[in-house]
Scaffold this motif. Structure first.
Motif, PDB file in Angstrom:
ATOM      1  N   GLN A 188       1.472  -1.091  -0.131  1.00  0.00           N
ATOM      2  CA  GLN A 188       0.012  -0.079  -0.275  1.00  0.00           C
ATOM      3  C   GLN A 188       0.731   0.974   0.259  1.00  0.00           C
ATOM      4  OE1 GLN A 188      -2.785  -0.132   3.313  1.00  0.00           O
ATOM      5  NE2 GLN A 188      -3.744  -1.873   2.244  1.00  0.00           N
ATOM      6  N   LYS A 189       2.055   1.404   0.807  1.00  0.00           N
ATOM      7  CA  LYS A 189       3.326   2.243   0.980  1.00  0.00           C
ATOM      8  C   LYS A 189       3.683   2.599  -0.768  1.00  0.00           C
ATOM      9  CE  LYS A 189       5.830   2.556   4.135  1.00  0.00           C
ATOM     10  NZ  LYS A 189       6.879   1.881   5.599  1.00  0.00           N
ATOM     11  N   SER A 190       4.478   1.642  -1.718  1.00  0.00           N
ATOM     12  CA  SER A 190       4.698   1.513  -3.056  1.00  0.00           C
ATOM     13  C   SER A 190       3.486   1.984  -3.094  1.00  0.00           C
ATOM     14  CB  SER A 190       4.838   0.295  -3.522  1.00  0.00           C
ATOM     15  OG  SER A 190       5.938  -0.897  -2.567  1.00  0.00           O
ATOM     16  N   TYR A 191       2.143   1.900  -3.568  1.00  0.00           N
ATOM     17  CA  TYR A 191       0.797   2.321  -4.274  1.00  0.00           C
ATOM     18  C   TYR A 191       0.708   3.637  -3.999  1.00  0.00           C
ATOM     19  CZ  TYR A 191      -3.706   3.672  -6.189  1.00  0.00           C
ATOM     20  OH  TYR A 191      -4.794   4.178  -6.383  1.00  0.00           O
ATOM     21  N   LEU A 192       0.922   4.408  -2.998  1.00  0.00           N
ATOM     22  CA  LEU A 192       0.658   5.971  -2.877  1.00  0.00           C
ATOM     23  C   LEU A 192       1.917   6.463  -3.449  1.00  0.00           C
ATOM     24  CD1 LEU A 192      -0.165   6.034   0.995  1.00  0.00           C
ATOM     25  CD2 LEU A 192      -1.512   5.787  -0.834  1.00  0.00           C
ATOM     26  N   LYS A 193       3.304   5.999  -2.716  1.00  0.00           N
ATOM     27  CA  LYS A 193       4.650   6.393  -3.580  1.00  0.00           C
ATOM     28  C   LYS A 193       4.304   6.624  -4.499  1.00  0.00           C
ATOM     29  CE  LYS A 193       7.161   4.493  -0.054  1.00  0.00           C
ATOM     30  NZ  LYS A 193       8.840   3.884   0.569  1.00  0.00           N
ATOM     31  N   ALA A 194       3.580   6.051  -5.896  1.00  0.00           N
ATOM     32  CA  ALA A 194       3.680   5.835  -7.298  1.00  0.00           C
ATOM     33  C   ALA A 194       3.085   7.129  -7.729  1.00  0.00           C
ATOM     34  CB  ALA A 194       3.193   4.650  -7.649  1.00  0.00           C
ATOM     35  N   LEU A 195       1.578   7.297  -6.545  1.00  0.00           N
ATOM     36  CA  LEU A 195       0.262   8.129  -7.148  1.00  0.00           C
ATOM     37  C   LEU A 195       0.931   9.359  -6.793  1.00  0.00           C
ATOM     38  CD1 LEU A 195      -2.970   7.098  -6.017  1.00  0.00           C
ATOM     39  CD2 LEU A 195      -2.013   7.098  -8.148  1.00  0.00           C
ATOM     40  N   LYS A 196       1.638   9.214  -5.802  1.00  0.00           N
ATOM     41  CA  LYS A 196       2.694  10.882  -5.217  1.00  0.00           C
ATOM     42  C   LYS A 196       3.821  11.073  -6.608  1.00  0.00           C
ATOM     43  CE  LYS A 196       4.856  12.020  -1.238  1.00  0.00           C
ATOM     44  NZ  LYS A 196       5.119  12.750  -0.177  1.00  0.00           N
ATOM     45  N   GLN A 197       4.353  10.288  -7.161  1.00  0.00           N
ATOM     46  CA  GLN A 197       5.025  10.469  -8.182  1.00  0.00           C
ATOM     47  C   GLN A 197       4.500  11.036  -9.454  1.00  0.00           C
ATOM     48  OE1 GLN A 197       8.795  10.236  -7.744  1.00  0.00           O
ATOM     49  NE2 GLN A 197       8.859  10.988 -10.413  1.00  0.00           N
ATOM     50  N   ILE A 198       3.499  10.420  -9.701  1.00  0.00           N
ATOM     51  CA  ILE A 198       2.592  11.111 -10.977  1.00  0.00           C
ATOM     52  C   ILE A 198       2.640  12.464 -10.672  1.00  0.00           C
ATOM     53  CG2 ILE A 198      -0.115  10.769 -12.267  1.00  0.00           C
ATOM     54  CD1 ILE A 198       0.746   8.309 -11.466  1.00  0.00           C
ATOM     55  N   GLY A 199       2.611  13.027  -9.402  1.00  0.00           N
ATOM     56  CA  GLY A 199       1.794  14.092  -8.824  1.00  0.00           C
ATOM     57  C   GLY A 199       0.275  13.928  -8.120  1.00  0.00           C
ATOM     58  N   VAL A 200       0.233  13.238  -7.832  1.00  0.00           N
ATOM     59  CA  VAL A 200      -1.353  13.380  -6.852  1.00  0.00           C
ATOM     60  C   VAL A 200      -0.885  13.987  -5.162  1.00  0.00           C
ATOM     61  CG1 VAL A 200      -2.904  11.982  -5.525  1.00  0.00           C
ATOM     62  CG2 VAL A 200      -2.016  11.665  -7.488  1.00  0.00           C
ATOM     63  N   SER A 201      -1.388  14.792  -4.890  1.00  0.00           N
ATOM     64  CA  SER A 201      -1.539  15.748  -3.814  1.00  0.00           C
ATOM     65  C   SER A 201      -1.715  16.138  -3.344  1.00  0.00           C
ATOM     66  CB  SER A 201      -1.424  17.730  -4.097  1.00  0.00           C
ATOM     67  OG  SER A 201      -0.973  18.225  -5.597  1.00  0.00           O
ATOM     68  N   GLY A 202      -3.346  15.153  -2.441  1.00  0.00           N
ATOM     69  CA  GLY A 202      -4.247  14.270  -1.683  1.00  0.00           C
ATOM     70  C   GLY A 202      -4.378  12.869  -1.498  1.00  0.00           C
ATOM     71  N   PHE A 203      -4.779  12.771  -0.479  1.00  0.00           N
ATOM     72  CA  PHE A 203      -5.591  11.411  -0.359  1.00  0.00           C
ATOM     73  C   PHE A 203      -7.269  10.996   0.299  1.00  0.00           C
ATOM     74  CE2 PHE A 203      -0.800   9.907  -0.849  1.00  0.00           C
ATOM     75  CZ  PHE A 203      -0.880   9.455  -2.412  1.00  0.00           C
ATOM     76  N   ARG A 204      -7.774  11.020   0.292  1.00  0.00           N
ATOM     77  CA  ARG A 204      -8.866  10.875   0.252  1.00  0.00           C
ATOM     78  C   ARG A 204      -9.122   9.078   0.933  1.00  0.00           C
ATOM     79  NH1 ARG A 204     -13.846   8.168  -0.182  1.00  0.00           N
ATOM     80  NH2 ARG A 204     -15.599   8.558   1.013  1.00  0.00           N
ATOM     81  N   VAL A 205      -9.439   9.054   2.652  1.00  0.00           N
ATOM     82  CA  VAL A 205      -9.376   7.135   2.884  1.00  0.00           C
ATOM     83  C   VAL A 205     -10.702   6.956   2.865  1.00  0.00           C
ATOM     84  CG1 VAL A 205      -8.145   6.011   4.905  1.00  0.00           C
ATOM     85  CG2 VAL A 205      -6.895   8.323   4.334  1.00  0.00           C
ATOM     86  N   ASP A 206     -10.805   6.022   1.681  1.00  0.00           N
ATOM     87  CA  ASP A 206     -11.890   5.368   1.972  1.00  0.00           C
ATOM     88  C   ASP A 206     -12.604   4.621   3.659  1.00  0.00           C
ATOM     89  OD1 ASP A 206     -14.255   4.952   0.409  1.00  0.00           O
ATOM     90  OD2 ASP A 206     -14.209   3.061   0.736  1.00  0.00           O
ATOM     91  N   ALA A 207     -13.842   4.483   3.825  1.00  0.00           N
ATOM     92  CA  ALA A 207     -13.837   3.880   4.763  1.00  0.00           C
ATOM     93  C   ALA A 207     -12.941   3.526   5.803  1.00  0.00           C
ATOM     94  CB  ALA A 207     -13.847   2.568   4.021  1.00  0.00           C
ATOM     95  N   ALA A 208     -12.105   4.656   5.950  1.00  0.00           N
ATOM     96  CA  ALA A 208     -11.407   4.667   7.068  1.00  0.00           C
ATOM     97  C   ALA A 208     -12.028   4.704   8.542  1.00  0.00           C
ATOM     98  CB  ALA A 208     -10.475   6.298   7.011  1.00  0.00           C
ATOM     99  N   LYS A 209     -13.214   4.777   8.390  1.00  0.00           N
ATOM    100  CA  LYS A 209     -13.804   3.702  10.062  1.00  0.00           C
ATOM    101  C   LYS A 209     -13.556   2.470  10.124  1.00  0.00           C
ATOM    102  CE  LYS A 209     -18.293   3.471  12.142  1.00  0.00           C
ATOM    103  NZ  LYS A 209     -20.112   4.116  12.231  1.00  0.00           N
TER     104      LYS A 209
END
Length: 479
Positions: free
Chosen positions: A213-234
């Motif tokens: 999951q960290k690898s996925y987030l790093k990849a999106l950051k590398q593309i240029g994503v600036s924020g994450f909405r955490v679905d179903a965080a509950k």
């Protein structure tokens, strides 16, 4: 929370402890991330190419951020299928692929607009109807990859697409949530439907899953994503959330969780889920407490007094941790939450409040009629009143808010001298006399109503009358 299932009713009650509230606020201030209160467009279930095509229009309206639906491997045309991940290692779904996503991010970046990604880390797709094992993405998809490996490798974000990357050992034991007030039950059991459905396989946050999951987030950051909405965080433990969202990943990012509550302080869903999330992370969250305050204030018999300072009573989140809204996609698309849909006029008044006040990051939802509500939120993002409210918001966002007057029917507040907001929920007009000297309103200047530019207040003396027509909002901007 996302999927086609019938959602359970959320419980009510919260430890209304003043010391606890003060401690929570202190922690939130210590760990807060400085985020500009720029308006987010929630482009719900939009194709990535559609977002790209609308970039000029989105920019011209004044949006500075766009939240898009989950970007990974998923199948199925229904909106809820986007919230059932099959493979995080690439983007390939009916909304577009990795290349479409990259083009969208770069196009918006060129317009000065940031992209936020909706992520789903609690569970994987419910595929029990077609196979018994919990290997993901599964043999059928692996066969699809192998048939055109060069193409799918061109879409890869991380990993090796020749193998399954998740198996039986990466899930919590099967079992459906039945006790919705028990945090452990909600976080370690499955979201299930009826008729023997086995539910969405609930991921165990072991080291392998966390690293993926960290690898996925790093990849999106590398593309240029600036924020994450955490679905179903509950439905995720704070241990899981903090294991994934390390300092490296959260640096320069805006992260907020979706934790649906019935209210704020005094409500069990707040006490058991949202309060711990805020105290144990540095993330923001959907401001469901403020949304409940809006619903109560605008309801028949409710009082606009509730909107004077809801934070002071635990009925709104701290300004620096709040994502504000008048509608989210879960509310109209899930039977259990539809009771929260506002009357259309009340929703307009709520939008005037969240885009007129200071604090929080306002989010405007716009869909393709996924809820079958007569296109009510189709193209909402560019409706004339929304465009005008965003103009007001952007002009005054650096000015503090002060309450001028309020009663059961109305509230009048200003953003220093730069703008004035009046909201009247009742069926009769309201005259409000204002001491302009005491409230630092400029004389001999036009205050023009952005919602109807033909309406102008021209202040020439110490006492000035502001008239609020029934069931209307006014947003006067100093010229």
């Amino acid at each position: 929370m996302k999927c086609k299932y019938l959602w359970q009713k959320y419980n009510k009650s919260l430890l209304d402890n003043s010391i606890f509230k003060i401690l929570l606020l202190s922690i939130s201030l210590i760990f807060s991330i400085s985020i500009k209160a720029d308006v987010i467009l929630h482009a719900f279930n939009w194709n990535y190419s559609q977002v790209t095509e609308q970039a000029d229009e989105i920019s011209s309206i004044g949006y500075k951020k766009v939240l898009v639906s989950p970007a990974y491997k998923s199948t199925g045309d229904q909106w809820w299928a986007r919230y059932q991940p099959q493979d995080l290692r690439l983007i390939d779904n009916p909304l577009g692929n990795t290349n479409d996503f990259r083009i969208m991010v770069q196009t918006l970046k060129n317009k000065g607009i940031e992209v936020y990604a909706d992520i789903v880390f609690n569970h994987m797709a419910n595929e029990s109807y077609k196979r018994a094992d919990l290997n993901y993405p599964g043999d059928a998809i692996l066969s699809q990859y192998s048939s055109n490996l060069s193409y799918y490798n061109s879409l890869k974000l991380f990993g090796d697409l020749s193998n399954n990357y998740i198996n039986e050992s990466d899930f919590n034991p099967a079992g459906c949530i039945t006790d919705w007030g028990n945090a452990g039950h909600v976080q370690y059991w499955r979201l299930c439907g009826g008729n023997g459905d086995t539910g969405l396989p609930d991921l165990d946050p072991n080291n392998k899953i966390v690293e993926q999951q960290k690898s996925y987030l790093k990849a999106l950051k590398q593309i240029g994503v600036s924020g994450f909405r955490v679905d179903a965080a509950k439905h995720m433990s704070n241990y899981h959330i903090n294991s994934v969202f390390t300092d490296e990943i959260t640096k320069n990012m805006h992260i907020f969780g979706e934790i649906i509550t019935s209210s704020g302080a005094g409500d069990d869903s707040y006490d058991n889920f949202l309060a711990p999330y805020l105290s144990q992370t540095n993330h923001s969250a959907y401001d469901f407490p403020l949304f409940a305050s809006l619903r109560n204030a605008l309801s028949f018999g409710g009082s606009m007094n509730l909107l004077v300072d809801p934070i002071a009573y635990g009925q709104a989140l701290p300004k620096n941790r709040s994502i504000t809204f008048s509608i989210t996609h879960d509310i109209p698309t899930n039977t259990g939450f539809r009771y929260q849909i506002l009357d259309p006029v009340d929703e307009m008044l709520a939008n005037a409040y969240i885009l007129g006040r200071d604090g929080g990051v306002p989010m405007i939802y716009s869909d393709h009629n996924e809820s079958n509500d007569g296109n009510r939120w189709l193209d909402l993002y560019k409706r004339d009143d929304i465009k005008a409210m965003i103009k007001f918001h952007n002009e005054v966002k650096d000015h503090d808010m002060q309450i001028i007057a309020f009663n059961d029917c109305m509230i009048l507040f200003k953003r220093n001298h730069a703008g004035i907001v009046g909201i009247n929920k009742c069926g009769s007009g309201q005259d409000v006399w204002v001491d302009t000297a005491n409230h630092n309103l400029y004389w001999y200047r036009n205050y023009k109503n952005v919602l109807n530019p033909t309406e102008v207040q021209y202040v020439t003396s110490q006492w000035h009358k502001f008239y609020l027509p029934p069931r209307q909002a006014k947003m006067w901007l100093m010229q």
